[in-house]
Enzyme design. Structure first.
Site, PDB file in Angstrom:
ATOM      1  N   CYS A 314      33.007 -44.506   7.320  1.00 61.29           N
ATOM      2  CA  CYS A 314      32.170 -43.447   6.750  1.00 61.29           C
ATOM      3  C   CYS A 314      30.705 -43.635   7.088  1.00 61.29           C
ATOM      4  O   CYS A 314      30.193 -44.755   7.045  1.00 61.29           O
ATOM      5  CB  CYS A 314      32.226 -43.480   5.232  1.00 61.29           C
ATOM      6  SG  CYS A 314      33.830 -43.208   4.589  1.00 61.29           S
ATOM      7  N   ARG A 410      36.544 -30.746   5.204  1.00 52.77           N
ATOM      8  CA  ARG A 410      36.192 -31.761   4.221  1.00 52.77           C
ATOM      9  C   ARG A 410      34.684 -32.024   4.221  1.00 52.77           C
ATOM     10  O   ARG A 410      34.122 -32.421   3.232  1.00 52.77           O
ATOM     11  CB  ARG A 410      36.936 -33.050   4.571  1.00 52.77           C
ATOM     12  CG  ARG A 410      36.775 -34.153   3.566  1.00 52.77           C
ATOM     13  CD  ARG A 410      37.673 -35.334   3.915  1.00 52.77           C
ATOM     14  NE  ARG A 410      37.989 -36.110   2.744  1.00 52.77           N
ATOM     15  CZ  ARG A 410      37.338 -37.228   2.388  1.00 52.77           C
ATOM     16  NH1 ARG A 410      36.371 -37.675   3.113  1.00 52.77           N
ATOM     17  NH2 ARG A 410      37.683 -37.877   1.285  1.00 52.77           N
TER      18      ARG A 410
END
Ligand code: XMP
Length: 495
Positions: A314, A410
């Site tokens: 991430c 997302r």
């Protein structure tokens, strides 16, 4: 001695797992007395607290079947068409062995060309239509094959399918094993089939391999005896159609996938799912704060997924300046979710067993793992050789590469034309089968629970809430001391 969690996590710092350490408590039971049984969401019980991430390099049907066989659950990703995602769900539901191959199926008029060049192919199957969902007519085993047959139609030389070739698709590993042993002829594979047609081909070698791993329990089963499986979806109108297909395919739980779940879109979707499919558990998220959690609980979620920017691939915190240290996030969200009986999934940032212990003791009911499970036999994708190491691709769903395949939902609120990556693409070394390394990891987690005097997740949460468990923050030097240090070199083997 030390601090209670309430004091430690209310000082204005954002801590992650490695920042904090538990002080040992008192042991009055053996390791094997520790139970890790838990809940994924209000109505989904699990015997181990492990969930595989909905990522296209982590969870498709093979991983989901293996996670269910272990007593956990897999959440199938949605970076694919609705019908392909539904096919993954059906594939998990149609078998009771944690194995999967892609059998080669031809019609009787077809000819084999180079299919047997792949040493992993044990046979070619022949069905009426050349597709899985039609009558099985015959097969050609690797041992039957020779290059001269290349030009001939399969119907000229295939062996007819006999009764002992086929077993019901709901045979478990042990039934399949005894069937394979009893086969009269020297045949080292069996075909799993259901009424609709061929489900898979399983070889003796694969069954033997899995039998050598720690013994599997009965796994995570739905009321009809099939394995439980979850699926991720988004919050757009098109996701309602996707969900309909998934429900028809038998999905047991749905995860609304967003990096910032506290939105009107998600709240409306939670209400829609609860209204339309009251029997289906819906998990919301991701959240990291108490007020985000309260909003989704008020909307009716059955489970909460916690984490923002904590995943190994991430970059959300760097790109968007938003997120929270994962230990603080789990503790804070769990402290409100527990009041409503909503289980918490600690999502991301797990590299080793001690971090799983921390997540669970700080209030999570399960951990969701991407990188920890990537690179395994069950992860999607092929192994490739990179600088002498066998690796499989592992990528963030917010990486440009994954978004170009469709996962931009997302990470983008709208159909933005400018794509900003919130994740990276990498690779994971071959870790072998999750059926082998997850049980070892769970044993390590049990030892951590024993050191804390907690024989279950419930008792760990109670010990934390009553401030009986004490924690401290580690300095940088204490973290180095807690890892391997001062050696010239060492060999690391996790089990
Ligand atoms: P681990 O640490 O287990 O993390 O590899 C897996 C979790 O990371 C999240 N995820 C992402 N987060 N950008 C992000 O900010 C991404 O591209 C991305 N892809 C996955 C997700 O919650 C997953 O379960």
């Amino acid at each position: 001695d030390g601090f209670g969690a309430k004091k430690l996590f209310n000082q204005g710092f954002s801590y992650t797992y490695d920042d904090v350490i538990f002080l040992p408590h008192y042991i009055d039971f053996p390791t094997d007395a520790v139970s890790l049984s838990t809940k994924l969401s209000r109505n989904i019980p699990l015997s181990i607290p492990c969930v595989s991430s909905p990522m296209d390099t982590v969870t498709e049907s093979h991983m989901a079947a293996a996670m269910a066989a272990l007593g956990g659950i897999g959440i199938v990703h949605y970076n694919t068409t609705p019908s392909a995602q539904a096919a993954f769900i059906r594939s998990v539901k149609s078998r009771r062995v944690p194995l999967q191959s892609s059998p080669i199926i031809f019609s009787p008029d077809s000819r084999i060309v180079n299919e047997f060049d792949d040493p992993a192919v044990p046979c070619v199957l022949v069905t009426q239509s050349g597709k899985p969902n039609s009558k099985l007519l015959g097969y050609v085993a690797r041992s039957d094959w020779s290059g001269e047959k290349q030009g001939a139609k399969l119907s000229d030389y295939m062996r007819p399918a006999d009764e002992s070739l086929v077993v019901p698709s709901n045979y478990d590993l042990y039934k399949l094993d005894s069937h394979l042993k009893q086969q009269e002829r020297e045949r080292d594979f069996a075909v799993l089939a259901e009424e609709g047609g061929v489900v898979d081909v399983v070889t003796k070698e694969d069954v033997e391999k899995v039998k050598g791993y720690p013994k599997l329990g009965k796994g995570t089963l739905s009321s009809d005896g099939s394995w439980m499986v979850g699926a991720a979806i988004g919050t757009r109108d098109s996701d309602k159609e996707r969900l309909e297909l998934l429900v028809k395919a038998g999905v047991d739980v749905v995860v609304l996938d967003s990096s910032q779940g506290n939105s009107i879109y998600q709240i409306e979707m939670i209400k829609y799912v609860k209204r339309t499919y009251p029997q289906l558990d819906v998990i919301g998220g991701n959240v990291v704060t108490m007020s985000q959690a309260q909003n989704l609980i008020a909307a009716g979620v059955d489970g909460l997924r916690v984490g923002m920017g904590s995943g190994s691939i991430c970059t959300t915190q760097e790109v968007c300046a938003v997120g929270r240290g994962q230990a603080t996030a789990v503790y804070k969200v769990a402290s409100v979710a527990s009041q409503s009986g909503v289980p918490v999934i600690a999502d991301g940032g797990i590299q080793y067993s001690g971090q799983i212990v921390k997540a669970l003791v700080l209030g999570a009911s399960t951990v969701m793992m991407g990188g920890f499970l990537a690179g395994s036999t069950e992860a999607p994708g092929q192994y490739v050789n990179k600088d002498g190491t066998r690796v499989k691709k592992y990528r963030g769903m917010g990486s440009l590469e994954a978004m170009s395949k469709g996962s931009d939902q997302r990470y983008l609120g709208d159909k933005s034309k400018l794509k900003i990556a919130q994740g990276v693409v990498g690779a994971m070394p071959d870790k072998g089968s999750v059926l082998e390394f997850v049980p070892y990891t769970m044993q390590a987690v049990k030892q951590g629970f024993q050191d804390l005097g907690a024989s279950s997740l419930h008792s760990a949460h109670e010990l934390l809430r009553s401030q009986t468990l004490r924690l401290e923050v580690r300095t940088g030097a204490a973290i180095s001391e807690g890892g391997v240090h001062s050696l010239h070199s060492f060999v690391k083997k996790s089990f």
